[in-house]
Motif scaffolding. Sequence first.
Motif, PDB file in Angstrom:
ATOM      1  N   GLU A 109     -21.577  73.587  27.066  1.00  0.00           N
ATOM      2  CA  GLU A 109     -22.850  73.580  26.379  1.00  0.00           C
ATOM      3  C   GLU A 109     -22.427  73.595  24.899  1.00  0.00           C
ATOM      4  O   GLU A 109     -23.167  72.830  24.259  1.00  0.00           O
ATOM      5  N   ASP A 110     -21.571  74.404  24.787  1.00  0.00           N
ATOM      6  CA  ASP A 110     -21.043  74.280  23.205  1.00  0.00           C
ATOM      7  C   ASP A 110     -20.659  73.007  22.575  1.00  0.00           C
ATOM      8  O   ASP A 110     -20.925  72.808  21.506  1.00  0.00           O
ATOM      9  N   LYS A 111     -20.121  72.412  23.495  1.00  0.00           N
ATOM     10  CA  LYS A 111     -19.350  71.088  23.110  1.00  0.00           C
ATOM     11  C   LYS A 111     -19.940  69.643  23.692  1.00  0.00           C
ATOM     12  O   LYS A 111     -19.937  68.946  23.270  1.00  0.00           O
ATOM     13  N   ASN A 112     -21.330  70.135  24.221  1.00  0.00           N
ATOM     14  CA  ASN A 112     -21.871  68.981  24.826  1.00  0.00           C
ATOM     15  C   ASN A 112     -21.325  67.952  25.652  1.00  0.00           C
ATOM     16  O   ASN A 112     -21.486  66.963  25.401  1.00  0.00           O
ATOM     17  N   SER A 113     -20.347  68.372  26.428  1.00  0.00           N
ATOM     18  CA  SER A 113     -19.569  67.619  27.229  1.00  0.00           C
ATOM     19  C   SER A 113     -19.131  68.200  28.572  1.00  0.00           C
ATOM     20  O   SER A 113     -19.533  69.184  28.974  1.00  0.00           O
ATOM     21  N   PHE A 114     -18.519  67.331  29.486  1.00  0.00           N
ATOM     22  CA  PHE A 114     -18.164  67.755  30.696  1.00  0.00           C
ATOM     23  C   PHE A 114     -16.818  67.948  30.698  1.00  0.00           C
ATOM     24  O   PHE A 114     -15.914  67.137  30.447  1.00  0.00           O
ATOM     25  N   LEU A 115     -16.406  68.915  31.688  1.00  0.00           N
ATOM     26  CA  LEU A 115     -15.098  68.911  32.296  1.00  0.00           C
ATOM     27  C   LEU A 115     -15.225  68.306  33.416  1.00  0.00           C
ATOM     28  O   LEU A 115     -16.146  69.012  34.428  1.00  0.00           O
ATOM     29  N   GLN A 116     -14.262  67.532  33.820  1.00  0.00           N
ATOM     30  CA  GLN A 116     -14.552  66.819  35.511  1.00  0.00           C
ATOM     31  C   GLN A 116     -13.116  66.318  35.762  1.00  0.00           C
ATOM     32  O   GLN A 116     -12.545  65.968  35.072  1.00  0.00           O
ATOM     33  N   ASP A 117     -13.067  66.505  37.079  1.00  0.00           N
ATOM     34  CA  ASP A 117     -11.675  65.854  37.872  1.00  0.00           C
ATOM     35  C   ASP A 117     -12.049  65.763  39.151  1.00  0.00           C
ATOM     36  O   ASP A 117     -13.069  65.921  39.695  1.00  0.00           O
ATOM     37  N   CYS A 118     -10.844  65.072  39.669  1.00  0.00           N
ATOM     38  CA  CYS A 118     -11.029  64.858  41.366  1.00  0.00           C
ATOM     39  C   CYS A 118      -9.794  64.492  41.928  1.00  0.00           C
ATOM     40  O   CYS A 118      -8.719  64.505  41.206  1.00  0.00           O
ATOM     41  N   GLU A 119      -9.834  64.894  43.202  1.00  0.00           N
ATOM     42  CA  GLU A 119      -8.641  64.695  43.789  1.00  0.00           C
ATOM     43  C   GLU A 119      -8.853  63.904  45.186  1.00  0.00           C
ATOM     44  O   GLU A 119      -9.556  64.029  46.014  1.00  0.00           O
ATOM     45  N   ASP A 120      -7.601  62.724  45.475  1.00  0.00           N
ATOM     46  CA  ASP A 120      -7.839  61.978  46.658  1.00  0.00           C
ATOM     47  C   ASP A 120      -7.461  62.654  47.768  1.00  0.00           C
ATOM     48  O   ASP A 120      -7.700  62.537  48.926  1.00  0.00           O
ATOM     49  N   ASP A 121      -6.205  63.512  47.567  1.00  0.00           N
ATOM     50  CA  ASP A 121      -5.509  63.925  48.967  1.00  0.00           C
ATOM     51  C   ASP A 121      -4.845  63.010  49.639  1.00  0.00           C
ATOM     52  O   ASP A 121      -5.091  63.356  50.995  1.00  0.00           O
ATOM     53  N   GLY A 122      -4.626  61.912  49.247  1.00  0.00           N
ATOM     54  CA  GLY A 122      -4.170  60.926  50.311  1.00  0.00           C
ATOM     55  C   GLY A 122      -5.003  59.950  50.713  1.00  0.00           C
ATOM     56  O   GLY A 122      -4.649  59.002  51.050  1.00  0.00           O
ATOM     57  N   GLU A 123      -6.214  59.999  50.549  1.00  0.00           N
ATOM     58  CA  GLU A 123      -7.273  59.009  50.854  1.00  0.00           C
ATOM     59  C   GLU A 123      -7.481  58.311  49.529  1.00  0.00           C
ATOM     60  O   GLU A 123      -8.419  58.588  48.696  1.00  0.00           O
ATOM     61  N   THR A 124      -6.925  57.177  49.552  1.00  0.00           N
ATOM     62  CA  THR A 124      -6.815  56.260  48.283  1.00  0.00           C
ATOM     63  C   THR A 124      -8.249  56.066  47.781  1.00  0.00           C
ATOM     64  O   THR A 124      -9.307  55.521  48.574  1.00  0.00           O
ATOM     65  N   ALA A 125      -8.602  56.299  46.543  1.00  0.00           N
ATOM     66  CA  ALA A 125      -9.687  56.097  45.814  1.00  0.00           C
ATOM     67  C   ALA A 125     -10.964  57.080  46.037  1.00  0.00           C
ATOM     68  O   ALA A 125     -12.017  56.814  45.619  1.00  0.00           O
ATOM     69  N   ALA A 126     -10.857  57.857  47.210  1.00  0.00           N
ATOM     70  CA  ALA A 126     -11.714  58.577  47.571  1.00  0.00           C
ATOM     71  C   ALA A 126     -12.213  59.639  46.584  1.00  0.00           C
ATOM     72  O   ALA A 126     -13.650  60.027  46.272  1.00  0.00           O
ATOM     73  N   GLY A 127     -11.445  60.216  45.886  1.00  0.00           N
ATOM     74  CA  GLY A 127     -11.790  61.240  44.875  1.00  0.00           C
ATOM     75  C   GLY A 127     -12.528  60.600  43.845  1.00  0.00           C
ATOM     76  O   GLY A 127     -13.605  61.284  43.093  1.00  0.00           O
ATOM     77  N   GLY A 128     -12.138  59.516  43.435  1.00  0.00           N
ATOM     78  CA  GLY A 128     -12.835  58.768  42.178  1.00  0.00           C
ATOM     79  C   GLY A 128     -14.313  58.293  42.518  1.00  0.00           C
ATOM     80  O   GLY A 128     -15.252  58.553  41.853  1.00  0.00           O
ATOM     81  N   ARG A 129     -14.441  58.062  43.777  1.00  0.00           N
ATOM     82  CA  ARG A 129     -15.736  57.488  44.122  1.00  0.00           C
ATOM     83  C   ARG A 129     -16.626  58.867  44.172  1.00  0.00           C
ATOM     84  O   ARG A 129     -17.728  58.965  44.163  1.00  0.00           O
TER      85      ARG A 129
END
Length: 268
Positions: free
Chosen positions: A178-198
């Motif tokens: 809230e103080d930065k008005n921004s998001f911390l975000q990340d993802c992980e595929d764990d070997g399933e190509t492109a699944a984390g990004g989706r």
Amino acid sequence: MCVSVCLKIILPPDYPSSAPPIYQINAGWLRGADRTTLSNSLEELYVENTGESILYLWVEKIREFLAEKSQSEDGPEMGKTVTTEEEAHDYDEDDLPDYSMLKLANQSAQLLSSASDDEELPLIKHGETITDRRSTFQPHLAAVVTPKQVQRVLNHLYENKKIASATHNIYAYRIYCEDKNSFLQDCEDDGETAAGGRLLHLLQILDVRNVLVVVSRWYGGILLGPDRFKHINNCARNILIQEGYTDTSEETSKAGGKNKRPKGKKAK
């Protein structure tokens, strides 16, 4: 035993003076406590050397970590690094999120370095399974407000033998600062190509915040093609609806391209 990881780095314009490198670690065997240990080591190096170039230090730290792993008797189970699906790109590149958004910002590093080790474990909810051609998918969800809580939830999930035995544990999270008005975000595929990004892209278009979603997949021996992405996202969408982060009408309007103000769980 020989182990390896792929480290992807993007240098933002204000690196190293006021921003850390944007990084992503890819290694199918690296999960749970091992992933947490390595990530924490890199982030601690950044905090200790703020304003200085740290790429060499990071590479050396990773080299050190891999050397220890390759020599340890209980090293990673390399046989479990299974990429079960089609490596040929059967997905549309336009559907993937902009990875420049996956930033470890200054506030993220500070949160990781200052968070208490005994921070309370968030409540973890488990959703209904989806089974298709002997592959089973199950979602898990937790409300999180710090990266440390994300790591605690992931570690706790991996302590469950059934979840730890999944072929893939795909996850994504979004935390609103809230103080930065921004998001911390990340993802992980764990070997399933492109699944984390989706999966992260789904959280973005539904405008949810302060939530971690993990989807476990147990591979049944039959390739599902693009249907695997549909099942992963349907699992995530179902548990988000179940826990009140979104509803069917909102989801339909957002899928149609209408923008609404980002929000978190309705109860909050």
